[in-house]
Design a protein around this motif. Sequence first.
Motif, PDB file in Angstrom:
ATOM      1  N   GLN A 226       0.862  -1.190   0.000  1.00  0.00           N
ATOM      2  CA  GLN A 226       0.000   0.000   0.000  1.00  0.00           C
ATOM      3  C   GLN A 226       0.892   1.231   0.000  1.00  0.00           C
ATOM      4  O   GLN A 226       1.839   1.323   0.792  1.00  0.00           O
ATOM      5  N   GLU A 227       0.587   2.149  -0.879  1.00  0.00           N
ATOM      6  CA  GLU A 227       1.312   3.420  -0.940  1.00  0.00           C
ATOM      7  C   GLU A 227       0.332   4.559  -0.733  1.00  0.00           C
ATOM      8  O   GLU A 227      -0.643   4.688  -1.468  1.00  0.00           O
ATOM      9  N   ILE A 228       0.591   5.386   0.292  1.00  0.00           N
ATOM     10  CA  ILE A 228      -0.263   6.516   0.639  1.00  0.00           C
ATOM     11  C   ILE A 228       0.545   7.794   0.515  1.00  0.00           C
ATOM     12  O   ILE A 228       1.748   7.816   0.797  1.00  0.00           O
ATOM     13  N   THR A 229      -0.091   8.849   0.098  1.00  0.00           N
ATOM     14  CA  THR A 229       0.556  10.141  -0.112  1.00  0.00           C
ATOM     15  C   THR A 229       1.487  10.510   1.043  1.00  0.00           C
ATOM     16  O   THR A 229       1.117  10.431   2.215  1.00  0.00           O
ATOM     17  N   ASP A 230       2.716  10.895   0.715  1.00  0.00           N
ATOM     18  CA  ASP A 230       3.719  11.393   1.669  1.00  0.00           C
ATOM     19  C   ASP A 230       4.201  10.320   2.648  1.00  0.00           C
ATOM     20  O   ASP A 230       4.776  10.660   3.688  1.00  0.00           O
ATOM     21  N   ARG A 231       3.992   9.043   2.349  1.00  0.00           N
ATOM     22  CA  ARG A 231       4.473   7.987   3.230  1.00  0.00           C
ATOM     23  C   ARG A 231       5.213   6.938   2.435  1.00  0.00           C
ATOM     24  O   ARG A 231       5.031   6.800   1.227  1.00  0.00           O
ATOM     25  N   GLU A 232       6.055   6.178   3.137  1.00  0.00           N
ATOM     26  CA  GLU A 232       6.747   5.064   2.506  1.00  0.00           C
ATOM     27  C   GLU A 232       5.760   3.922   2.240  1.00  0.00           C
ATOM     28  O   GLU A 232       4.669   3.881   2.804  1.00  0.00           O
ATOM     29  N   SER A 233       6.156   2.986   1.396  1.00  0.00           N
ATOM     30  CA  SER A 233       5.301   1.843   1.087  1.00  0.00           C
ATOM     31  C   SER A 233       5.118   0.970   2.321  1.00  0.00           C
ATOM     32  O   SER A 233       6.042   0.784   3.116  1.00  0.00           O
ATOM     33  N   ARG A 234       3.908   0.438   2.482  1.00  0.00           N
ATOM     34  CA  ARG A 234       3.607  -0.476   3.584  1.00  0.00           C
ATOM     35  C   ARG A 234       3.385  -1.874   3.009  1.00  0.00           C
ATOM     36  O   ARG A 234       2.636  -2.050   2.044  1.00  0.00           O
ATOM     37  N   PHE A 235       4.013  -2.874   3.613  1.00  0.00           N
ATOM     38  CA  PHE A 235       3.904  -4.251   3.148  1.00  0.00           C
ATOM     39  C   PHE A 235       3.333  -5.133   4.256  1.00  0.00           C
ATOM     40  O   PHE A 235       3.651  -4.948   5.435  1.00  0.00           O
ATOM     41  N   GLN A 236       2.504  -6.085   3.857  1.00  0.00           N
ATOM     42  CA  GLN A 236       1.909  -7.012   4.816  1.00  0.00           C
ATOM     43  C   GLN A 236       1.925  -8.430   4.265  1.00  0.00           C
ATOM     44  O   GLN A 236       1.661  -8.648   3.088  1.00  0.00           O
ATOM     45  N   GLY A 237       2.256  -9.364   5.136  1.00  0.00           N
ATOM     46  CA  GLY A 237       2.187 -10.777   4.804  1.00  0.00           C
ATOM     47  C   GLY A 237       1.312 -11.495   5.807  1.00  0.00           C
ATOM     48  O   GLY A 237       1.316 -11.162   7.001  1.00  0.00           O
ATOM     49  N   GLN A 238       0.520 -12.474   5.332  1.00  0.00           N
ATOM     50  CA  GLN A 238      -0.406 -13.169   6.217  1.00  0.00           C
ATOM     51  C   GLN A 238      -0.609 -14.603   5.740  1.00  0.00           C
ATOM     52  O   GLN A 238      -0.642 -14.875   4.538  1.00  0.00           O
ATOM     53  N   THR A 239      -0.747 -15.514   6.694  1.00  0.00           N
ATOM     54  CA  THR A 239      -1.032 -16.912   6.391  1.00  0.00           C
ATOM     55  C   THR A 239      -2.211 -17.374   7.228  1.00  0.00           C
ATOM     56  O   THR A 239      -2.255 -17.120   8.439  1.00  0.00           O
ATOM     57  N   ASN A 240      -3.175 -18.039   6.582  1.00  0.00           N
ATOM     58  CA  ASN A 240      -4.335 -18.605   7.258  1.00  0.00           C
ATOM     59  C   ASN A 240      -4.355 -20.113   7.019  1.00  0.00           C
ATOM     60  O   ASN A 240      -4.068 -20.577   5.913  1.00  0.00           O
ATOM     61  N   LEU A 241      -4.698 -20.860   8.051  1.00  0.00           N
ATOM     62  CA  LEU A 241      -4.831 -22.305   7.958  1.00  0.00           C
ATOM     63  C   LEU A 241      -6.204 -22.716   8.466  1.00  0.00           C
ATOM     64  O   LEU A 241      -6.679 -22.179   9.472  1.00  0.00           O
ATOM     65  N   ALA A 242      -6.846 -23.656   7.778  1.00  0.00           N
ATOM     66  CA  ALA A 242      -8.116 -24.225   8.219  1.00  0.00           C
ATOM     67  C   ALA A 242      -7.954 -25.738   8.209  1.00  0.00           C
ATOM     68  O   ALA A 242      -7.643 -26.326   7.167  1.00  0.00           O
ATOM     69  N   ALA A 243      -8.158 -26.373   9.380  1.00  0.00           N
ATOM     70  CA  ALA A 243      -7.937 -27.813   9.509  1.00  0.00           C
ATOM     71  C   ALA A 243      -9.167 -28.489  10.092  1.00  0.00           C
ATOM     72  O   ALA A 243      -9.722 -28.024  11.097  1.00  0.00           O
ATOM     73  N   ALA A 244      -9.595 -29.579   9.460  1.00  0.00           N
ATOM     74  CA  ALA A 244     -10.681 -30.397   9.994  1.00  0.00           C
ATOM     75  C   ALA A 244     -10.073 -31.427  10.938  1.00  0.00           C
ATOM     76  O   ALA A 244      -9.344 -32.324  10.510  1.00  0.00           O
ATOM     77  N   LEU A 245     -10.348 -31.278  12.236  1.00  0.00           N
ATOM     78  CA  LEU A 245      -9.769 -32.169  13.236  1.00  0.00           C
ATOM     79  C   LEU A 245     -10.597 -33.432  13.420  1.00  0.00           C
ATOM     80  O   LEU A 245     -10.217 -34.318  14.168  1.00  0.00           O
ATOM     81  N   GLY A 246     -11.714 -33.498  12.774  1.00  0.00           N
ATOM     82  CA  GLY A 246     -12.618 -34.641  12.868  1.00  0.00           C
ATOM     83  C   GLY A 246     -13.903 -34.294  12.159  1.00  0.00           C
ATOM     84  O   GLY A 246     -14.028 -33.216  11.558  1.00  0.00           O
ATOM     85  N   PRO A 247     -14.888 -35.162  12.208  1.00  0.00           N
ATOM     86  CA  PRO A 247     -16.140 -34.880  11.494  1.00  0.00           C
ATOM     87  C   PRO A 247     -16.885 -33.662  12.038  1.00  0.00           C
ATOM     88  O   PRO A 247     -17.685 -33.055  11.323  1.00  0.00           O
TER      89      PRO A 247
END
Length: 367
Positions: A226-247
Amino acid sequence: MLGPGLAWAGPLDESAEFEGGSEATSIGLGWLFEGANRVDVEGEALLGGDITVLRTTVAYEQRRGEITLGATFGYTDIDIDYSPRTVTFPADRRESNRQAQIDLSWKATPVIELTGLVRGYEGFPDYRSVWIAEYYEQLFGFVPGYRDADPAGWALGAGAAWDLVPGTTRINFNLGYGEDEIVEGWSFGIGGLTSGRQRLETTSGGATWLQVIRGWLKMETSIRFQEITDRESRFQGQTNLAAALGPDWTLRVNAGATRERPSFEAYFVGVMVDYEFLPGWHVAVNSRYYEDSGEIESYGFSTAAPGLQAYELGASILYDKDDFAVRLYGGFYNTDFEPLTSTNNFFGNLYRDRDWWVTRIAVSYSF
């Protein structure tokens, strides 16, 4: 809308949501609702003692063949008990925000889907902007040249999704551009009353990789800038996991980090456990934690927030069967700010520690 906010969950091929939908048969209007339709309604309350935020959102989506059209409308009511540390006076202020968004997607080929959106809003986007507007209005509202705050904004976006391995691997790309009229800061300069920047331009983009690792484990990894006026670039990383532990048991976990030079860093993590105790009935508990180093301050007097640590604990119950679903949620949300400095001490009561209560109800109906 009824899904958990902490992590992505669900099949890569979402067409199953719309299979079996019936067509509306209202006399003279049946053609308007041809195809698969869905309506989502959500109401949310954020209660913090001296601050109350009430938000309502209505969304409609229709799929006809290879085209999907969506429309979302929202209204937010913000009520604050303004309580300054010095200079200005206590006040009760109430503002609102209205938002609208139109989405359009096209299944160009069996493995490629193109999307576009247009979004706009009018009014104060959050309680913080209301507080800051009240401060400047009391301080300079009587001075010639002062303008009342009138926040508004718009944005355009486009994206593409590629089913690299249909049902197993999907890659998304998106780009966006928007402009916002913000609550500007005011001060006395050499030539008299002067204002800070009134308009911000934002360019953003990102990529998301969705992967079925095993039949019971799914992963979503995303990177954004993301780049916003008068600011340096902002970076984001994200990981999501969804696990079925049983029925009957599902575990969802997400974690991520944000970085903006020269000094902003943020980290967050969330966990949710869902249990289906009867057919169509689910109960879930969730927690999440967030921490950042504080907003980057400009030289001298600043409205920037100090470092923040926050956590949320909540529970929900969901009924989801056939074409109807409803979720009720309640939670506790705590915010803990670091000490202010001389540059933003005037906003001490805005950035004070608070205990919040969060309630939410969401309803979805397909036809």
